[in-house]
Design a protein around this motif. Structure first.
Motif, mmCIF file in Angstrom:
data_model
loop_
_atom_site.group_PDB
_atom_site.id
_atom_site.type_symbol
_atom_site.label_atom_id
_atom_site.label_comp_id
_atom_site.label_asym_id
_atom_site.label_seq_id
_atom_site.Cartn_x
_atom_site.Cartn_y
_atom_site.Cartn_z
ATOM 1 N N SER A 176 0.849 -1.182 0.000
ATOM 2 C CA SER A 176 0.000 0.000 0.000
ATOM 3 C C SER A 176 0.892 1.242 0.000
ATOM 4 C CB SER A 176 -0.914 0.005 1.213
ATOM 5 O OG SER A 176 -0.145 0.076 2.396
ATOM 6 N N THR A 177 0.319 2.353 -0.382
ATOM 7 C CA THR A 177 1.096 3.597 -0.387
ATOM 8 C C THR A 177 0.775 4.390 0.865
ATOM 9 O OG1 THR A 177 -0.599 4.558 -1.832
ATOM 10 C CG2 THR A 177 1.402 3.709 -2.884
ATOM 11 N N VAL A 178 -0.341 5.066 0.877
ATOM 12 C CA VAL A 178 -0.764 5.845 2.038
ATOM 13 C C VAL A 178 -2.212 5.482 2.352
ATOM 14 C CG1 VAL A 178 0.823 7.780 1.666
ATOM 15 C CG2 VAL A 178 -1.413 7.785 0.534
ATOM 16 N N ASP A 179 -2.670 5.901 3.519
ATOM 17 C CA ASP A 179 -4.037 5.581 3.928
ATOM 18 C C ASP A 179 -5.083 6.460 3.251
ATOM 19 O OD1 ASP A 179 -3.228 3.585 5.726
ATOM 20 O OD2 ASP A 179 -2.964 5.035 7.356
ATOM 21 N N TYR A 180 -4.729 7.727 3.001
ATOM 22 C CA TYR A 180 -5.709 8.691 2.484
ATOM 23 C C TYR A 180 -5.111 9.521 1.360
ATOM 24 C CZ TYR A 180 -8.386 7.536 6.614
ATOM 25 O OH TYR A 180 -9.093 6.849 7.562
ATOM 26 N N ILE A 181 -5.977 9.876 0.424
ATOM 27 C CA ILE A 181 -5.552 10.748 -0.675
ATOM 28 C C ILE A 181 -6.759 11.565 -1.115
ATOM 29 C CG2 ILE A 181 -5.997 9.115 -2.555
ATOM 30 C CD1 ILE A 181 -3.166 9.989 -3.642
ATOM 31 N N GLY A 182 -6.514 12.792 -1.539
ATOM 32 C CA GLY A 182 -7.623 13.625 -1.984
ATOM 33 C C GLY A 182 -7.173 15.040 -2.282
ATOM 34 N N VAL B 22 -7.833 19.265 -0.964
ATOM 35 C CA VAL B 22 -8.360 20.240 -0.010
ATOM 36 C C VAL B 22 -8.301 21.587 -0.701
ATOM 37 C CG1 VAL B 22 -8.014 21.352 2.228
ATOM 38 C CG2 VAL B 22 -7.583 18.891 1.973
ATOM 39 N N GLN B 23 -9.471 22.118 -1.033
ATOM 40 C CA GLN B 23 -9.561 23.409 -1.716
ATOM 41 C C GLN B 23 -8.627 23.450 -2.934
ATOM 42 O OE1 GLN B 23 -11.867 26.027 -0.321
ATOM 43 N NE2 GLN B 23 -12.518 24.005 0.344
ATOM 44 N N GLY B 24 -8.626 22.362 -3.701
ATOM 45 C CA GLY B 24 -7.836 22.299 -4.925
ATOM 46 C C GLY B 24 -6.394 21.881 -4.746
ATOM 47 N N ILE B 25 -5.965 21.638 -3.511
ATOM 48 C CA ILE B 25 -4.583 21.236 -3.242
ATOM 49 C C ILE B 25 -4.551 19.725 -3.014
ATOM 50 C CG2 ILE B 25 -2.634 21.463 -1.652
ATOM 51 C CD1 ILE B 25 -3.893 24.297 -1.005
ATOM 52 N N PRO B 26 -3.720 18.996 -3.787
ATOM 53 C CA PRO B 26 -3.634 17.545 -3.568
ATOM 54 C C PRO B 26 -2.984 17.233 -2.221
ATOM 55 C CG PRO B 26 -2.346 18.232 -5.507
ATOM 56 C CD PRO B 26 -2.872 19.459 -4.869
ATOM 57 N N VAL B 27 -3.589 16.298 -1.483
ATOM 58 C CA VAL B 27 -3.048 15.887 -0.197
ATOM 59 C C VAL B 27 -3.023 14.361 -0.112
ATOM 60 C CG1 VAL B 27 -3.794 17.962 1.043
ATOM 61 C CG2 VAL B 27 -5.257 15.958 1.041
ATOM 62 N N CYS B 28 -2.040 13.851 0.598
ATOM 63 C CA CYS B 28 -2.020 12.434 0.943
ATOM 64 C C CYS B 28 -1.456 12.330 2.348
ATOM 65 C CB CYS B 28 -1.207 11.610 -0.061
ATOM 66 S SG CYS B 28 0.581 11.729 0.088
ATOM 67 N N PHE B 29 -1.964 11.354 3.085
ATOM 68 C CA PHE B 29 -1.438 11.163 4.429
ATOM 69 C C PHE B 29 -1.655 9.745 4.907
ATOM 70 C CE2 PHE B 29 -5.711 12.899 5.119
ATOM 71 C CZ PHE B 29 -6.226 12.155 6.174
ATOM 72 N N ASP B 30 -0.887 9.398 5.919
ATOM 73 C CA ASP B 30 -0.985 8.102 6.555
ATOM 74 C C ASP B 30 -1.362 8.336 8.005
ATOM 75 O OD1 ASP B 30 -0.513 5.438 5.371
ATOM 76 O OD2 ASP B 30 0.695 5.128 7.166
ATOM 77 N N ALA B 31 -2.222 7.491 8.542
ATOM 78 C CA ALA B 31 -2.660 7.602 9.932
ATOM 79 C C ALA B 31 -1.932 6.557 10.766
ATOM 80 C CB ALA B 31 -4.167 7.387 10.016
ATOM 81 N N LYS B 32 -1.379 6.986 11.887
ATOM 82 C CA LYS B 32 -0.628 6.088 12.767
ATOM 83 C C LYS B 32 -1.054 6.318 14.205
ATOM 84 C CE LYS B 32 2.172 4.587 9.510
ATOM 85 N NZ LYS B 32 1.994 3.235 8.991
ATOM 86 N N GLU B 33 -1.011 5.246 15.002
ATOM 87 C CA GLU B 33 -1.263 5.364 16.427
ATOM 88 C C GLU B 33 0.012 5.047 17.187
ATOM 89 O OE1 GLU B 33 -4.745 3.847 18.335
ATOM 90 O OE2 GLU B 33 -5.871 3.890 16.462
#
Length: 183
Positions: free
Chosen positions: A61-67, A69-80
């Motif tokens: 897998s790459t990251v948990d989330y992608i999308g 925000v107000q036209g800016i591409p974002v990706c992130f991974d969630a960790k505990e």
């Protein structure tokens, strides 16, 4: 071939909170961010509950989330993290490479870390994460301590938003503008 079992559900509470936050952001037309499912092939399925009890990952897998925000591409991974030390074993080389490429394409990559014992969420911008990663690759600590983090990146508590990360994206953008000036 990596296999999946119930321990793969660590972080599912955090992901559920982020999913609900993303739904709220989408309803408010602030962001469109989606959970990226990890492709798996089931091996064992409990016939009674119809739950997958053993599977293997089809690909990394790459990251948990992608999308966006107000036209800016974002990706992130969630960790505990249950302690005040975060092990870099929780992050994989292919994820780091993906995030590097994402940022090269003018996107914003980051980690959302839930420090469960301290009861707060932390926004770790990818560029702030890299020194820890490079230190580990050079033979140094394979983790970072809470004391090493800039606590101005702790997500603020916000009524009605479970994991309010948009303010931190805005702070990230502002900091990037200051760093790059009029380039």
């Amino acid at each position: 071939m990596a296999t999946w079992s119930s321990r793969g559900l660590r972080g599912s509470t955090l992901e559920e909170l982020i999913n609900r936050t993303n739904e709220k952001y989408q309803e408010q037309h602030l962001a469109l961010v989606q959970k990226i499912p990890t492709p798996i092939t089931p091996i064992n399925i409990d016939k009674e509950s119809r739950h997958i009890t053993l599977a293997y990952f089809d690909q990394k897998s790459t990251v948990d989330y992608i999308g966006a925000v107000q036209g800016i591409p974002v990706c992130f991974d969630a960790k505990e993290c249950a302690a005040s030390t975060f092990s870099l074993q929780n992050i994989h080389e292919h994820q780091v490479r993906f995030m590097q490429e994402f940022e090269r394409q003018q996107g914003i990559a980051f980690f959302l870390i839930s420090f469960t014992a301290k009861d707060f969420y932390y926004y770790l911008a990818f560029r702030h994460f890299l020194p820890f990663w490079e230190r580990a690759r050079a033979g140094g600590r394979k983790s970072f301590r809470l004391e090493e983090l800039d606590l101005t990146w702790v997500l603020p508590k916000k009524q009605g938003v479970l994991v309010p990360y948009l303010e931190m994206i805005n702070k990230d953008l502002s900091e990037r503008e200051e760093e790059h000036g009029d380039e």
